[in-house]
Scaffold this motif. Sequence first.
Motif, short mmCIF file in Angstrom:
data_model
loop_
_atom_site.label_atom_id
_atom_site.label_comp_id
_atom_site.label_asym_id
_atom_site.label_seq_id
_atom_site.Cartn_x
_atom_site.Cartn_y
_atom_site.Cartn_z
N HIS A 103 -10.75 -1.56 -0.56
CA HIS A 103 -11.40 -0.95 0.61
C HIS A 103 -12.24 0.27 0.23
O HIS A 103 -11.86 1.02 -0.69
N HIS A 137 -8.45 -7.59 -2.54
CA HIS A 137 -9.62 -6.85 -2.03
C HIS A 137 -9.44 -5.36 -2.29
O HIS A 137 -8.31 -4.90 -2.52
N TYR A 139 0.83 -1.20 0.00
CA TYR A 139 0.00 0.00 0.00
C TYR A 139 0.87 1.25 0.00
O TYR A 139 1.86 1.32 0.75
FE FE Z 1 -6.26 -4.10 2.69
#
Ligand code: FE
Length: 278
Positions: free
Chosen positions: A220, A218, A160
């Motif tokens: 968010h 996934h 991230y």
């Molecule tokens: Fe995550």
Amino acid sequence: MDQARIDAVLNYIKSKEKPGQGNERVKEIVNRMLKDLFNMMADLDITSEEMWHACDFLGEIGRNGEWGLVFAGTGIEHFIDVKMDWEDEQAGIHAKTPRTIEGPLYIEGSPVSKSYAELETEPEPNAERLYMSGIVKDENGNPVEGAKIEVWHCNTKGLYSHFDSTQPRFNLRRAIITDKDGKYEFKSFVPVGYSCPPGGSTDTLMALLGRHGSRPAHIHFFVTAPGFRKLTTQINIEGDPLTYDDFAFATREDLVPHVKRIPADQAAAYGKNEAFAK
Ligand code: FE
Ligand code: MBD
């Protein structure tokens, strides 16, 4: 150890608190934690060595900055969701889109755009392209204009932005404001799953529990709008082997939307950017 002896120690410790001083909520929580902890220590015959090992390990989790991961992996964060679901049920609230955990990797301040966004600051053109759109609706099914969708996901290395200093600021993090029909759209690529840092505290803990420390692919979301409570949720990418084996327990029914795979030469029809077809 008998209960009277356990309770005597608890009372002795509590007796040091000055009435009217400190914070009542903190006292309540800490005393309850000690009560449950001392009972566990007695029941499981916790040794001095185990206690000091725990002390070192808890410190290491903090030094590694992994408390958020440990909360995810032990289901503590998921439990809050289940608790809030329960409260909604009791109040007769039946939300259409389920909530699920935020996780430890959100940051504030993503670039904002109206109705449409491209999430890549750093393009990954070789990754499978992704287009998603939706409509934010209120409890009566009416579209909500001006809702803010904050969306974030990891790159093709499972990392991230912000937490990975090699990525540009706010890469794969955007905020989209719904249009008059409540609609939002975005383009990005299909992220991969996430794994806890190998050899880190969470990874070590998961291994000791006979578990893995990985999440399925996934994306968010936070959804906020004036006059409405906030929704924290995610989608899981259909077909990932870990979709129903998430170490963070975030996969929930209705959060695995159907992924429609489109031949590249037909992809331009989806969304606003012709370049998407590439
Ligand atoms: Fe995550
Ligand atoms: C993630 O990407 C995440 O979403 C959670 C909940 C925990 C670890 C990594």
